[in-house]
Scaffold this motif. Structure first.
Motif, PDB file in Angstrom:
ATOM      1  N   GLU A 125      24.186  -5.969   9.611  1.00  0.00           N
ATOM      2  CA  GLU A 125      22.966  -6.536   9.856  1.00  0.00           C
ATOM      3  C   GLU A 125      22.651  -7.245   8.243  1.00  0.00           C
ATOM      4  O   GLU A 125      22.556  -8.311   8.458  1.00  0.00           O
ATOM      5  N   THR A 170      18.415 -15.469  17.011  1.00  0.00           N
ATOM      6  CA  THR A 170      18.199 -15.561  18.427  1.00  0.00           C
ATOM      7  C   THR A 170      19.113 -16.892  18.933  1.00  0.00           C
ATOM      8  O   THR A 170      19.551 -16.678  20.102  1.00  0.00           O
ATOM      9  N   ASN A 194      28.995  -5.711  18.886  1.00  0.00           N
ATOM     10  CA  ASN A 194      28.424  -6.419  20.003  1.00  0.00           C
ATOM     11  C   ASN A 194      26.995  -5.751  20.278  1.00  0.00           C
ATOM     12  O   ASN A 194      25.654  -6.452  19.835  1.00  0.00           O
ATOM     13  N   SER A 195      26.988  -4.413  19.889  1.00  0.00           N
ATOM     14  CA  SER A 195      25.838  -3.663  19.971  1.00  0.00           C
ATOM     15  C   SER A 195      24.708  -3.866  18.765  1.00  0.00           C
ATOM     16  O   SER A 195      23.580  -3.941  18.870  1.00  0.00           O
ATOM     17  N   LYS A 201      23.080  -7.353  19.067  1.00  0.00           N
ATOM     18  CA  LYS A 201      22.134  -7.222  19.887  1.00  0.00           C
ATOM     19  C   LYS A 201      20.904  -6.794  19.352  1.00  0.00           C
ATOM     20  O   LYS A 201      19.721  -7.014  19.632  1.00  0.00           O
ATOM     21  N   GLU A 202      21.049  -5.510  18.448  1.00  0.00           N
ATOM     22  CA  GLU A 202      19.954  -5.022  17.726  1.00  0.00           C
ATOM     23  C   GLU A 202      19.067  -5.659  16.924  1.00  0.00           C
ATOM     24  O   GLU A 202      17.946  -5.482  16.807  1.00  0.00           O
ATOM     25  N   THR A 219      21.846 -13.059  20.551  1.00  0.00           N
ATOM     26  CA  THR A 219      22.055 -12.900  22.065  1.00  0.00           C
ATOM     27  C   THR A 219      23.288 -13.885  22.765  1.00  0.00           C
ATOM     28  O   THR A 219      23.511 -13.375  23.663  1.00  0.00           O
ATOM     29  N   HIS A 220      23.722 -14.789  21.645  1.00  0.00           N
ATOM     30  CA  HIS A 220      24.900 -15.386  22.203  1.00  0.00           C
ATOM     31  C   HIS A 220      26.140 -14.933  21.285  1.00  0.00           C
ATOM     32  O   HIS A 220      26.249 -15.069  20.236  1.00  0.00           O
ATOM     33  N   ILE A 221      26.946 -14.203  22.184  1.00  0.00           N
ATOM     34  CA  ILE A 221      27.874 -13.493  21.501  1.00  0.00           C
ATOM     35  C   ILE A 221      29.302 -13.736  22.544  1.00  0.00           C
ATOM     36  O   ILE A 221      29.280 -13.285  23.628  1.00  0.00           O
TER      37      ILE A 221
END
Length: 134
Positions: free
Chosen positions: A122, A9, A27-28, A31-32, A36-38
């Motif tokens: 991931e 996070t 990006n997706s 976020k999954e 949050t900082h991209i």
């Protein structure tokens, strides 16, 4: 001690790819998993300018792009005292052994072939975080 989820996070990831659809996909996926900082850049030149003014924790970068390639950006990052320790994940559709060897010699932390599954991205990001956390 922070958990991987807490680290994710707070993580600031720089995504560099000339293809908008690929930037959007990465990006997706990020976020999954809780990032949050991209910051997204469409080429190595704009990524290098971004690094000059932004604190980045992980770089996810395509190899083949107009302007500075991913390998050229990696070389700049590794030769910079300010940025040389940033974990660098190279994304590419090319998995030729020579190219992988070139990236390893230049100091890439990990290498992921396109197309990839979100779970694989991931896994690679978490693996980089664990390495940094140690």
């Amino acid at each position: 001690m922070d958990t991987i989820e807490q680290l994710l996070t707070r993580l600031h990831v720089l995504v560099v790819d000339d293809m908008e659809v690929m930037r959007s996909m990465v990006n997706s996926c990020l976020k999954e998993i809780g990032v949050t900082h991209i910051t997204m850049c469409s080429n190595g030149d704009s990524a290098w300018r971004t690094l000059a003014g932004t604190s980045i924790d992980v770089i996810i970068c395509d190899w083949d792009m107009p302007g500075k390639s991913g390998l050229e950006l990696l070389n700049l990052v590794r030769s910079s005292d300010q940025h040389k320790t940033i974990p660098f994940l190279m994304l590419t559709a090319t998995t030729e052994k020579e190219r992988v060897a070139d990236a390893v010699k230049a100091g890439v932390n990990d290498y992921l072939a396109k197309p990839f599954q979100s779970k694989e991205l991931e896994y690679r990001v978490v693996k980089l975080l664990r390495k940094v956390k140690q």
